[in-house]
Design an enzyme around this catalytic site. Structure first.
Site, PDB file in Angstrom:
ATOM      1  N   TYR A 104      46.645  26.179  29.697  1.00  0.00           N
ATOM      2  CA  TYR A 104      46.704  27.359  30.579  1.00  0.00           C
ATOM      3  C   TYR A 104      47.538  28.478  29.926  1.00  0.00           C
ATOM      4  O   TYR A 104      47.109  29.636  29.882  1.00  0.00           O
ATOM      5  CB  TYR A 104      47.311  26.976  31.928  1.00  0.00           C
ATOM      6  CG  TYR A 104      47.408  28.148  32.887  1.00  0.00           C
ATOM      7  CD1 TYR A 104      46.265  28.685  33.474  1.00  0.00           C
ATOM      8  CD2 TYR A 104      48.646  28.726  33.186  1.00  0.00           C
ATOM      9  CE1 TYR A 104      46.346  29.767  34.339  1.00  0.00           C
ATOM     10  CE2 TYR A 104      48.728  29.807  34.057  1.00  0.00           C
ATOM     11  CZ  TYR A 104      47.578  30.328  34.627  1.00  0.00           C
ATOM     12  OH  TYR A 104      47.650  31.413  35.474  1.00  0.00           O
ATOM     13  N   GLY A 155      41.872  37.476  43.918  1.00  0.00           N
ATOM     14  CA  GLY A 155      40.593  38.174  43.725  1.00  0.00           C
ATOM     15  C   GLY A 155      40.018  38.651  45.045  1.00  0.00           C
ATOM     16  O   GLY A 155      39.540  39.791  45.148  1.00  0.00           O
ATOM     17  N   SER A 172      49.190  36.271  32.952  1.00  0.00           N
ATOM     18  CA  SER A 172      50.282  35.588  33.649  1.00  0.00           C
ATOM     19  C   SER A 172      51.538  35.618  32.792  1.00  0.00           C
ATOM     20  O   SER A 172      51.460  35.607  31.562  1.00  0.00           O
ATOM     21  CB  SER A 172      49.896  34.133  33.923  1.00  0.00           C
ATOM     22  OG  SER A 172      51.023  33.399  34.348  1.00  0.00           O
TER      23      SER A 172
HETATM   24  N1  LIG Z   1      48.770  32.148  41.777  1.00  0.00           N
HETATM   25  C1  LIG Z   1      49.656  32.437  40.873  1.00  0.00           C
HETATM   26  O1  LIG Z   1      50.860  32.182  41.030  1.00  0.00           O
HETATM   27  C2  LIG Z   1      49.229  33.109  39.588  1.00  0.00           C
HETATM   28  C3  LIG Z   1      50.243  33.475  38.683  1.00  0.00           C
HETATM   29  C4  LIG Z   1      49.881  34.102  37.491  1.00  0.00           C
HETATM   30  C5  LIG Z   1      48.539  34.364  37.239  1.00  0.00           C
HETATM   31  N2  LIG Z   1      47.572  33.995  38.129  1.00  0.00           N
HETATM   32  C6  LIG Z   1      46.176  34.302  37.799  1.00  0.00           C
HETATM   33  O2  LIG Z   1      45.572  34.972  38.875  1.00  0.00           O
HETATM   34  C7  LIG Z   1      44.158  34.767  38.835  1.00  0.00           C
HETATM   35  C8  LIG Z   1      43.655  34.441  40.230  1.00  0.00           C
HETATM   36  O3  LIG Z   1      44.228  33.211  40.635  1.00  0.00           O
HETATM   37  P1  LIG Z   1      44.629  32.890  42.163  1.00  0.00           P
HETATM   38  O4  LIG Z   1      46.095  32.678  42.191  1.00  0.00           O
HETATM   39  O5  LIG Z   1      44.017  33.855  43.094  1.00  0.00           O
HETATM   40  O6  LIG Z   1      43.961  31.433  42.313  1.00  0.00           O
HETATM   41  P2  LIG Z   1      42.722  30.914  43.187  1.00  0.00           P
HETATM   42  O7  LIG Z   1      42.950  31.168  44.632  1.00  0.00           O
HETATM   43  O8  LIG Z   1      42.502  29.501  42.742  1.00  0.00           O
HETATM   44  O9  LIG Z   1      41.528  31.827  42.689  1.00  0.00           O
HETATM   45  C9  LIG Z   1      40.903  31.630  41.456  1.00  0.00           C
HETATM   46  C10 LIG Z   1      39.495  32.176  41.524  1.00  0.00           C
HETATM   47  O10 LIG Z   1      38.859  31.918  40.267  1.00  0.00           O
HETATM   48  C11 LIG Z   1      37.610  31.298  40.535  1.00  0.00           C
HETATM   49  N3  LIG Z   1      37.125  30.449  39.463  1.00  0.00           N
HETATM   50  C12 LIG Z   1      37.755  29.397  38.872  1.00  0.00           C
HETATM   51  N4  LIG Z   1      36.923  28.826  37.977  1.00  0.00           N
HETATM   52  C13 LIG Z   1      35.760  29.512  38.015  1.00  0.00           C
HETATM   53  C14 LIG Z   1      34.516  29.389  37.354  1.00  0.00           C
HETATM   54  N5  LIG Z   1      34.266  28.412  36.473  1.00  0.00           N
HETATM   55  N6  LIG Z   1      33.536  30.291  37.631  1.00  0.00           N
HETATM   56  C15 LIG Z   1      33.734  31.264  38.537  1.00  0.00           C
HETATM   57  N7  LIG Z   1      34.886  31.425  39.207  1.00  0.00           N
HETATM   58  C16 LIG Z   1      35.873  30.541  38.956  1.00  0.00           C
HETATM   59  C17 LIG Z   1      37.863  30.463  41.796  1.00  0.00           C
HETATM   60  O11 LIG Z   1      36.630  30.073  42.359  1.00  0.00           O
HETATM   61  P3  LIG Z   1      36.520  28.756  43.299  1.00  0.00           P
HETATM   62  O12 LIG Z   1      36.973  29.193  44.656  1.00  0.00           O
HETATM   63  O13 LIG Z   1      35.075  28.388  43.260  1.00  0.00           O
HETATM   64  O14 LIG Z   1      37.395  27.713  42.692  1.00  0.00           O
HETATM   65  C18 LIG Z   1      38.653  31.475  42.608  1.00  0.00           C
HETATM   66  O15 LIG Z   1      37.803  32.420  43.192  1.00  0.00           O
HETATM   67  C19 LIG Z   1      43.908  33.684  37.783  1.00  0.00           C
HETATM   68  O16 LIG Z   1      43.447  34.282  36.596  1.00  0.00           O
HETATM   69  C20 LIG Z   1      45.303  33.084  37.569  1.00  0.00           C
HETATM   70  O17 LIG Z   1      45.446  32.575  36.261  1.00  0.00           O
HETATM   71  C21 LIG Z   1      47.887  33.374  39.301  1.00  0.00           C
END
Ligand SMILES: NC(=O)c1ccc[n+]([C@@H]2O[C@H](COP(=O)([O-])OP(=O)(O)OC[C@H]3O[C@@H](n4cnc5c(N)ncnc54)[C@H](OP(=O)(O)O)[C@@H]3O)[C@@H](O)[C@H]2O)c1
Length: 281
Positions: free
Chosen positions: A164, A16, A139
């Site tokens: 998830y 993000g 995902s």
């Molecule tokens: N990383 C991967 O391999 C992967 C693979 C497939 C899909 N995705 C998807 O990609 C998206 C982004 O994930 P990412 O990999 O960038 O992980 P990340 O670094 O953990 O980022 C997740 C973001 O979501 C926010 N968030 C979580 N719970 C929340 C809540 N209750 N209210 C507001 N914000 C909230 C987190 O805020 P905080 O900083 O406060 O926790 C963080 O800004 C997600 O939808 C995930 O399912 C990721």
């Protein structure tokens, strides 16, 4: 992207944040929605420094709370005369079953219901700003998911991974149904898999996921690379008018067979409406 307003949820870290940087670098006015003010301010300062762009603002909302989703939608609506892109990106995996203040399982609430509710609340503004885009970060793990309509909240035999995968299948089923309902409005809806990315993802997840993400870190792609498809869907002319598709690596791809089930799409929409009804349950 000059003159366009983009909203990115979950921009305090990972995919993000990188998406917000790129959209700001492209000249868009970017509103980031973050869970806490502290992390949000930090991210905002970094995005500002890296993009050299003044058109940035922070909105704080814990998206597990429907009260907070409604509040932030109202704030966004009041702050911007137009909204061109809503990028639902915030997501998480949980190590244990935790209920939100609305008495809902957290993964389903944050990963699916917040996408659903925020999109619906901002729809009038998006439609008035058309052509506009809704982009939902899903995902590949959706392929392992099932929509358990008899137990969406995982009361029986909770597993963080199952919850998830279900939520990410819901992202895709919802996107397809939304695209059908938006036909003719000038608002498109697409979803994507970002790749397997070294971010903060998994930090609140089951021990096995935390261990795998830690061990795999050197081999995983960067958050900047994970943001590429989100940025593409939010900004590229190539996908102007394209709707109801699932993308990986900036290419449309078929999602799982279950994700195309029209009966499941109707049912998920109805259940999501019930679960986000504004009257107190
Ligand atoms: N990383 C991967 O391999 C992967 C693979 C497939 C899909 N995705 C998807 O990609 C998206 C982004 O994930 P990412 O990999 O960038 O992980 P990340 O670094 O953990 O980022 C997740 C973001 O979501 C926010 N968030 C979580 N719970 C929340 C809540 N209750 N209210 C507001 N914000 C909230 C987190 O805020 P905080 O900083 O406060 O926790 C963080 O800004 C997600 O939808 C995930 O399912 C990721």
């Amino acid at each position: 992207m000059r003159g366009k307003v983009c909203i990115v949820t979950g921009a305090s870290s990972g995919i993000g944040k990188e998406t917000a940087v790129a959209l700001a670098q492209a000249g868009a006015t970017v509103a980031i929605v973050c869970r806490t003010r502290e992390k949000g301010e930090r991210a905002l300062a970094e995005i500002r420094e890296r993009s050299h762009h003044p058109g940035l603002s922070l909105f704080v909302a814990d998206l597990s709370s429907q009260r907070a989703v409604r509040q932030v939608a109202a704030e966004l609506d009041a702050a911007f005369p137009r909204v061109d892109v809503l990028l639902n990106n915030a997501g998480l995996i949980m190590g244990e079953r935790v209920l939100t203040e609305d008495d809902l399982e957290t993964t389903f609430a944050v990963n699916h219901l917040a996408y659903f509710l925020l999109a619906r609340l901002l729809l009038p503004k998006l439609a008035a700003s058309a052509p506009a885009r809704i982009v939902n970060v899903a995902s590949e793990s959706h392929r392992l998911g099932t929509l358990r309509f008899d137990d969406l909240m995982g009361t029986r035999g909770y597993s963080g991974w199952t919850a998830y995968a279900q939520s990410k299948l819901a992202n895709i089923v919802f996107t397809y149904e939304l695209a059908r309902r938006l036909k003719g409005t000038g608002v498109t809806a697409n979803c994507l898999h970002p790749g397997t990315i070294a971010s903060n993802f998994g930090n609140a997840g089951p021990a096995i996921i935390r261990a795998l993400m830690r061990l795999g870190r050197p081999f995983l792609r960067s958050s900047a690379s994970g943001a590429a498809t989100s940025i593409y869907l939010a900004s590229s002319d190539e996908v102007q008018g394209v709707s109801g598709r699932y993308f990986t690596g900036r290419r449309p791809r078929r999602s799982s067979r279950a994700s195309y089930d029209p009966a499941a799409a109707t049912r998920l929409w109805e259940v999501s409406e019930e679960l986000t009804a504004s009257s107190p349950r």
